[in-house]
Motif scaffolding. Structure first.
Motif, PDB file in Angstrom:
ATOM      1  N   MET A   1     -30.101  -0.290  35.471  1.00 44.86           N
ATOM      2  CA  MET A   1     -29.153   0.765  35.673  1.00 44.86           C
ATOM      3  C   MET A   1     -27.854   0.154  36.165  1.00 44.86           C
ATOM      4  N   PRO A   2     -26.905  -0.056  35.280  1.00 45.99           N
ATOM      5  CA  PRO A   2     -25.633  -0.616  35.699  1.00 45.99           C
ATOM      6  C   PRO A   2     -24.797   0.402  36.450  1.00 45.99           C
ATOM      7  N   GLY A   3     -23.652  -0.049  36.918  1.00 43.97           N
ATOM      8  CA  GLY A   3     -22.748   0.846  37.639  1.00 43.97           C
ATOM      9  C   GLY A   3     -23.318   1.246  38.982  1.00 43.97           C
ATOM     10  N   SER A   4     -22.908   2.384  39.447  1.00 45.49           N
ATOM     11  CA  SER A   4     -23.327   2.883  40.744  1.00 45.49           C
ATOM     12  C   SER A   4     -24.799   3.272  40.742  1.00 45.49           C
ATOM     13  N   THR A   5     -25.479   3.006  41.852  1.00 45.96           N
ATOM     14  CA  THR A   5     -26.876   3.422  41.959  1.00 45.96           C
ATOM     15  C   THR A   5     -26.969   4.862  42.453  1.00 45.96           C
ATOM     16  N   VAL A   6     -25.846   5.463  42.808  1.00 44.53           N
ATOM     17  CA  VAL A   6     -25.811   6.852  43.262  1.00 44.53           C
ATOM     18  C   VAL A   6     -25.372   7.727  42.089  1.00 44.53           C
ATOM     19  N   ARG A   7     -26.120   8.770  41.839  1.00 40.48           N
ATOM     20  CA  ARG A   7     -25.773   9.720  40.776  1.00 40.48           C
ATOM     21  C   ARG A   7     -25.328  11.025  41.416  1.00 40.48           C
ATOM     22  N   VAL A   8     -24.395  11.710  40.783  1.00 42.82           N
ATOM     23  CA  VAL A   8     -23.907  12.988  41.307  1.00 42.82           C
ATOM     24  C   VAL A   8     -24.362  14.103  40.380  1.00 42.82           C
ATOM     25  N   ALA A   9     -24.586  15.297  40.946  1.00 43.72           N
ATOM     26  CA  ALA A   9     -25.048  16.436  40.148  1.00 43.72           C
ATOM     27  C   ALA A   9     -23.908  17.035  39.317  1.00 43.72           C
ATOM     28  N   LEU A  97     -22.168  11.133  33.783  1.00 45.93           N
ATOM     29  CA  LEU A  97     -21.778   9.763  33.470  1.00 45.93           C
ATOM     30  C   LEU A  97     -20.997   9.177  34.644  1.00 45.93           C
ATOM     31  N   ILE A  98     -21.362   7.984  35.035  1.00 46.35           N
ATOM     32  CA  ILE A  98     -20.719   7.306  36.158  1.00 46.35           C
ATOM     33  C   ILE A  98     -19.736   6.268  35.604  1.00 46.35           C
ATOM     34  N   THR A  99     -18.599   6.136  36.263  1.00 45.18           N
ATOM     35  CA  THR A  99     -17.614   5.140  35.854  1.00 45.18           C
ATOM     36  C   THR A  99     -18.270   3.771  35.788  1.00 45.18           C
ATOM     37  N   GLY A 100     -18.079   3.080  34.691  1.00 45.56           N
ATOM     38  CA  GLY A 100     -18.667   1.752  34.499  1.00 45.56           C
ATOM     39  C   GLY A 100     -19.905   1.779  33.622  1.00 45.56           C
ATOM     40  N   ASP A 101     -20.464   2.969  33.383  1.00 44.65           N
ATOM     41  CA  ASP A 101     -21.637   3.102  32.521  1.00 44.65           C
ATOM     42  C   ASP A 101     -21.202   3.531  31.122  1.00 44.65           C
ATOM     43  N   ALA A 102     -21.896   3.022  30.114  1.00 41.12           N
ATOM     44  CA  ALA A 102     -21.631   3.444  28.740  1.00 41.12           C
ATOM     45  C   ALA A 102     -22.405   4.718  28.407  1.00 41.12           C
ATOM     46  N   THR A 103     -23.601   4.859  29.007  1.00 42.81           N
ATOM     47  CA  THR A 103     -24.432   6.041  28.766  1.00 42.81           C
ATOM     48  C   THR A 103     -24.956   6.587  30.098  1.00 42.81           C
ATOM     49  N   SER A 104     -25.381   7.820  30.078  1.00 44.17           N
ATOM     50  CA  SER A 104     -25.930   8.469  31.276  1.00 44.17           C
ATOM     51  C   SER A 104     -27.440   8.256  31.373  1.00 44.17           C
ATOM     52  N   THR A 105     -27.973   8.451  32.553  1.00 41.07           N
ATOM     53  CA  THR A 105     -29.416   8.492  32.738  1.00 41.07           C
ATOM     54  C   THR A 105     -29.919   9.816  32.178  1.00 41.07           C
ATOM     55  N   ILE A 106     -31.047   9.774  31.466  1.00 40.85           N
ATOM     56  CA  ILE A 106     -31.609  10.979  30.861  1.00 40.85           C
ATOM     57  C   ILE A 106     -33.081  11.095  31.226  1.00 40.85           C
ATOM     58  N   TRP A 107     -33.485  12.297  31.642  1.00 42.68           N
ATOM     59  CA  TRP A 107     -34.895  12.629  31.839  1.00 42.68           C
ATOM     60  C   TRP A 107     -35.277  13.623  30.752  1.00 42.68           C
ATOM     61  N   ALA A 108     -36.420  13.409  30.116  1.00 52.16           N
ATOM     62  CA  ALA A 108     -36.910  14.343  29.092  1.00 52.16           C
ATOM     63  C   ALA A 108     -38.373  14.663  29.371  1.00 52.16           C
ATOM     64  N   PHE A 109     -38.741  15.923  29.189  1.00 56.18           N
ATOM     65  CA  PHE A 109     -40.116  16.346  29.447  1.00 56.18           C
ATOM     66  C   PHE A 109     -40.389  17.668  28.747  1.00 56.18           C
ATOM     67  N   THR A 110     -41.665  17.989  28.619  1.00 55.39           N
ATOM     68  CA  THR A 110     -42.060  19.306  28.139  1.00 55.39           C
ATOM     69  C   THR A 110     -42.227  20.192  29.362  1.00 55.39           C
ATOM     70  N   GLY A 111     -41.683  21.391  29.288  1.00 55.40           N
ATOM     71  CA  GLY A 111     -41.772  22.299  30.419  1.00 55.40           C
ATOM     72  C   GLY A 111     -41.730  23.738  29.973  1.00 55.40           C
ATOM     73  N   ALA A 112     -42.029  24.625  30.916  1.00 50.85           N
ATOM     74  CA  ALA A 112     -41.966  26.054  30.649  1.00 50.85           C
ATOM     75  C   ALA A 112     -41.281  26.733  31.826  1.00 50.85           C
ATOM     76  N   THR A 141     -34.751   7.555  30.586  1.00 51.97           N
ATOM     77  CA  THR A 141     -33.920   6.586  29.873  1.00 51.97           C
ATOM     78  C   THR A 141     -32.816   6.167  30.826  1.00 51.97           C
ATOM     79  N   ASP A 142     -32.820   4.912  31.224  1.00 51.61           N
ATOM     80  CA  ASP A 142     -31.833   4.409  32.176  1.00 51.61           C
ATOM     81  C   ASP A 142     -30.433   4.375  31.584  1.00 51.61           C
ATOM     82  N   ALA A 143     -29.450   4.521  32.443  1.00 47.35           N
ATOM     83  CA  ALA A 143     -28.062   4.375  32.039  1.00 47.35           C
ATOM     84  C   ALA A 143     -27.819   2.925  31.604  1.00 47.35           C
ATOM     85  N   THR A 144     -26.854   2.755  30.722  1.00 49.03           N
ATOM     86  CA  THR A 144     -26.497   1.392  30.284  1.00 49.03           C
ATOM     87  C   THR A 144     -25.039   1.124  30.572  1.00 49.03           C
TER      88      THR A 144
END
Length: 144
Positions: A1-9, A97-112, A141-144
Motif C-alpha cells: 500500500m503506497p502513499g499514506s497508510t491513513v485512509r479518509v472516509a 484516493l490518496i495523494t501519491g496513489d495511482a489507485t484506491s483500496t477496494i473491498w468487495a464482498f457479497t452482502g444483503a 485490493t490494495d492501493a497502488t
C-alpha cells in the motif's frame, strides 16, 4: 500500500452490483468481524472430570471468520429505494484516493442490506444509517 497508510472516509463510494444505491457517505464502520467460536469435539465417551482438575470438554478452533456488518451513514435521497429486501448482491467499497496513489483500496464482498434508520431534523437534511450483512469473504485490493 503506497502513499499514506491513513485512509479518509470523505470521497469513498459504495456501489451495489444490481440495485441502484447512492448516498453521500459521512461515515463507514465494519462491526462484528470476529472469529467463529471453537467447536465442541467431545463425545459421550469422555471421562468425567477427575479430582483436582477443571474442564473435560475438548474444543477445536475452526478457522472461520464472521464478516460481520458494514454500516454506512450519510445523507439520504428519499427518492432512492434502499435494497433491504433480502437480495444478495456484490458490494464494492472504494476508499478515497490518496495523494501519491495511482489507485484506491477496494473491498468487495457479497452482502444483503438488512436495515435502515432514517432521521430528519427540523430545517436539516435527512440522514440515514444503512446496514449490510456481509455474507462472504471480503476481498481486499490494495492501493497502488
Amino acid at each position: 500500500m503506497p502513499g499514506s497508510t491513513v485512509r479518509v472516509a470523505k470521497g469513498s463510494t459504495l456501489t451495489a452490483g444490481t440495485s441502484t444505491f447512492t448516498m453521500l457517505i459521512t461515515s463507514i464502520r465494519l462491526e462484528g468481524l470476529a472469529d467463529a467460536p471453537p467447536v465442541d469435539v467431545s463425545h459421550m465417551g469422555t471421562a468425567v472430570v477427575a479430582a483436582n482438575k477443571y474442564a473435560n470438554i475438548t474444543k477445536k478452533a475452526i478457522g472461520l471468520v464472521d464478516g460481520g456488518r458494514l454500516v454506512v451513514s450519510g445523507f439520504l435521497n428519499p427518492d432512492v429505494e434502499l435494497p433491504i429486501k433480502g437480495v444478495e448482491e456484490t458490494w464494492t467499497l472504494t476508499f478515497a484516493l490518496i495523494t501519491g496513489d495511482a489507485t484506491s483500496t477496494i473491498w468487495a464482498f457479497t452482502g444483503a442490506g438488512n436495515g435502515m434508520t432514517m432521521t430528519g431534523e427540523h430545517k436539516g437534511v435527512y440522514t440515514c444509517e444503512y446496514t449490510i450483512e456481509v455474507l462472504s469473504t471480503i476481498s481486499i485490493t490494495d492501493a497502488t
